[in-house]
Design a protein around this motif. Structure first.
Motif, PDB file in Angstrom:
ATOM      1  N   UNK A 210       5.630   0.882  12.425  1.00 22.74           N
ATOM      2  CA  UNK A 210       4.820   1.969  12.979  1.00 22.74           C
ATOM      3  C   UNK A 210       5.559   2.703  14.097  1.00 22.74           C
ATOM      4  N   UNK A 211       6.293   1.957  14.924  1.00 22.25           N
ATOM      5  CA  UNK A 211       7.035   2.591  16.014  1.00 22.25           C
ATOM      6  C   UNK A 211       8.103   3.528  15.481  1.00 22.25           C
ATOM      7  N   UNK A 212       8.767   3.133  14.405  1.00 22.00           N
ATOM      8  CA  UNK A 212       9.788   3.978  13.795  1.00 22.00           C
ATOM      9  C   UNK A 212       9.197   5.018  12.848  1.00 22.00           C
ATOM     10  N   UNK A 213       7.889   4.969  12.649  1.00 21.61           N
ATOM     11  CA  UNK A 213       7.193   5.910  11.763  1.00 21.61           C
ATOM     12  C   UNK A 213       7.788   5.867  10.353  1.00 21.61           C
ATOM     13  N   UNK A 214       7.896   4.651   9.824  1.00 26.77           N
ATOM     14  CA  UNK A 214       8.501   4.446   8.510  1.00 26.77           C
ATOM     15  C   UNK A 214       7.457   4.692   7.425  1.00 26.77           C
ATOM     16  N   UNK A 215       7.547   5.847   6.807  1.00 26.62           N
ATOM     17  CA  UNK A 215       6.585   6.226   5.782  1.00 26.62           C
ATOM     18  C   UNK A 215       7.246   6.256   4.411  1.00 26.62           C
ATOM     19  N   UNK A 216       6.572   5.677   3.426  1.00 31.52           N
ATOM     20  CA  UNK A 216       6.980   5.782   2.020  1.00 31.52           C
ATOM     21  C   UNK A 216       8.431   5.372   1.818  1.00 31.52           C
TER      22      UNK A 216
ATOM     23  N   UNK B 254       1.226   6.075   5.170  1.00 28.08           N
ATOM     24  CA  UNK B 254       0.578   5.859   6.470  1.00 28.08           C
ATOM     25  C   UNK B 254       1.237   4.708   7.237  1.00 28.08           C
ATOM     26  N   UNK B 255       2.439   4.322   6.795  1.00 26.16           N
ATOM     27  CA  UNK B 255       3.199   3.215   7.406  1.00 26.16           C
ATOM     28  C   UNK B 255       2.552   1.856   7.158  1.00 26.16           C
ATOM     29  N   UNK B 256       1.663   1.768   6.186  1.00 26.91           N
ATOM     30  CA  UNK B 256       1.017   0.498   5.878  1.00 26.91           C
ATOM     31  C   UNK B 256       1.822  -0.255   4.821  1.00 26.91           C
ATOM     32  N   UNK B 257       1.927  -1.586   4.944  1.00 22.52           N
ATOM     33  CA  UNK B 257       2.742  -2.360   3.995  1.00 22.52           C
ATOM     34  C   UNK B 257       2.075  -2.528   2.629  1.00 22.52           C
ATOM     35  N   UNK B 258       2.849  -2.278   1.590  1.00 19.42           N
ATOM     36  CA  UNK B 258       2.413  -2.544   0.223  1.00 19.42           C
ATOM     37  C   UNK B 258       3.033  -3.835  -0.301  1.00 19.42           C
TER      38      UNK B 258
ATOM     39  N   UNK C  95       7.649  -0.196  -5.588  1.00 19.65           N
ATOM     40  CA  UNK C  95       8.231   0.983  -4.952  1.00 19.65           C
ATOM     41  C   UNK C  95       7.903   2.249  -5.751  1.00 19.65           C
ATOM     42  N   UNK C  96       8.056   2.196  -7.060  1.00 21.87           N
ATOM     43  CA  UNK C  96       7.780   3.366  -7.899  1.00 21.87           C
ATOM     44  C   UNK C  96       6.306   3.750  -7.858  1.00 21.87           C
ATOM     45  N   UNK C  97       5.413   2.759  -7.762  1.00 17.82           N
ATOM     46  CA  UNK C  97       3.979   3.053  -7.634  1.00 17.82           C
ATOM     47  C   UNK C  97       3.689   3.714  -6.288  1.00 17.82           C
ATOM     48  N   UNK C  98       4.419   3.301  -5.247  1.00 19.00           N
ATOM     49  CA  UNK C  98       4.290   3.968  -3.949  1.00 19.00           C
ATOM     50  C   UNK C  98       4.661   5.436  -4.070  1.00 19.00           C
TER      51      UNK C  98
END
Length: 397
Positions: free
Chosen positions: A252-258, A206-210, A311-314
């Motif tokens: 969010x602007x670049x829609x960076x998901x996962x 959802x483009x949210x930071x982990x 990253x692997x958990x993501x």
């Protein structure tokens, strides 16, 4: 879940990505050009199977490798290299095999084109330097008139790192650039006086930071490459709130998901009309992969965490399961070049900082221009300690 990791052997620490995927129960399949018996034992232990190709730039070979894995193991859920050089090929393979967990061919241009990036920074409300596509000397001079003159930066529109990037300060240099430039598309940007910092982040779907981190870089990697300077930089354990806000908006602007991504910003050294005041952050460029070199490992040491596991958990769970320890120190990198003599020997550095050194080695030849021939990386309690370490390592005889 079937995950194809492209070129898992480079950098050599990338075996950690594969190992954490395996730990999470994921079937990890590697494709690379290194003979199997030359892979590290850690990497071999992390892969279910490895397919060697003769030339990774030969798309037919890469296609056949993915097709083989798809036939043998079933649908491929993920395909990733975490490497700038292979981003476009990754996207093409995803498109051809209908792998939907990453960007496809249609969406890759906004990640690779420095010109296209500006639209998404604007969407995020992040100021950026003015830019122009370079076609000839006349257009370049028109751009110079628009921005008020020299200096300007010329760089490949879709380049990797700082290769073939030039700071141009006068007409003679501009004319020389057009007479000798490589035969690739170029852009020119107005020059910004600022320190370079990066906002490094792992996002969920959802483009949210982990995970979030900041690394402080030298003012010009291009100068380091072109003038054979020593490289030094450091990763901090905290992120300024303004940078965090701008970084999240950019994601969010670049829609960076996962993804694990590396976003670069200028921190202005003085007021700049149309951009901001001294200390403000200005967008530079996005890199849709982890920060280069061993910077992910530096993040681990600065934050006392495991970014490979985050990253692997993501990938496996779309969530963070590694706790945030809120550490407050940094990790610093200092390099040396074979062409110079240094005041302090390797052994002297190791002895003086034996309790702080976390990594020391000769670098891969591919990194020599930008990162030096060999390096020392160490913990530092604060900025002053980091500067002291850099000065000691890089002091020349």
């Amino acid at each position: 879940m079937n995950f194809i990791f492209i070129s898992p052997q480079f950098p050599h620490t990338y075996w950690n990505f594969c190992a954490r995927l395996k730990k999470n129960g994921i079937n990890v399949l590697g494709i690379g050009d290194t003979p199997y018996d030359q892979l590290s034992q850690e990497l071999r232990n992390s892969l279910t199977e490895y397919y060697r190709v003769n030339d990774m730039e030969n798309y037919d070979e890469m296609f056949r490798a993915v097709a083989f894995f798809s036939y043998k193991y079933g649908r491929i859920d993920w395909l990733e290299s975490n490497n700038e050089y292979w981003l476009e090929q990754d996207a093409r393979l995803r498109t051809d095999f209908n792998i939907t967990t990453g960007v496809n061919t249609k969406g890759i241009s906004k990640y690779k084109s420095k010109y296209e990036m500006k639209k998404y920074y604007a969407k995020a409300g992040v100021p950026t330097a003015r830019i122009s596509k370079v076609t000839d000397l006349k257009k370049a001079k028109a751009f110079l008139e628009e921005i008020g003159g020299y200096p300007i930066i010329a760089k490949p529109e879709c380049g990797v790192g700082a290769a073939h990037t030039y700071k141009i300060t006068k007409d003679a240099e501009l004319e020389e650039f057009f007479a000798t430039r490589p035969d690739v598309a170029y852009v020119m940007e107005e020059f910004i006086e600022g320190d370079i910092v990066s906002y490094d982040v792992i996002t969920d779907n959802r483009c949210e930071p982990l995970f979030e981190s900041m690394t402080c870089w030298p003012p010009s990697i291009a100068d380091i490459v072109n003038n054979k300077l020593d490289l030094d930089y450091y990763t901090a354990a905290t992120v300024p709130e303004e940078l965090r806000t701008l970084g999240r908006a950019t994601v969010k602007a670049f829609d960076v998901k996962s993804r694990f991504v590396h976003l670069e910003f200028f921190c202005l050294r003085k007021n700049k009309k149309g951009l901001g005041k001294k200390g403000d952050f200005v967008g530079l460029e996005v890199n849709m992969r982890p920060a280069g070199g061993y910077t992910p490992d530096m993040m681990n040491w600065a934050h006392a965490t495991d970014v490979y596991q985050i990253w692997a958990d993501m990938v496996a769970f779309n969530e963070r399961r590694v706790p945030d320890l809120n550490m407050d120190h940094c990790c610093v990198y200092a390099s040396r070049r074979d062409c110079y003599q240094y005041k302090h020997s390797w052994d002297e550095v190791m002895e003086k900082y034996r309790d702080k050194i976390v990594m020391a080695e000769r670098l891969p030849a591919l990194w020599y221009d930008a990162m030096g021939n060999y390096m020392f990386t160490a913990h530092a309690d604060d900025d002053a300690a980091a500067e002291e370490f850099i000065a000691f390592v890089e002091e020349r005889a």
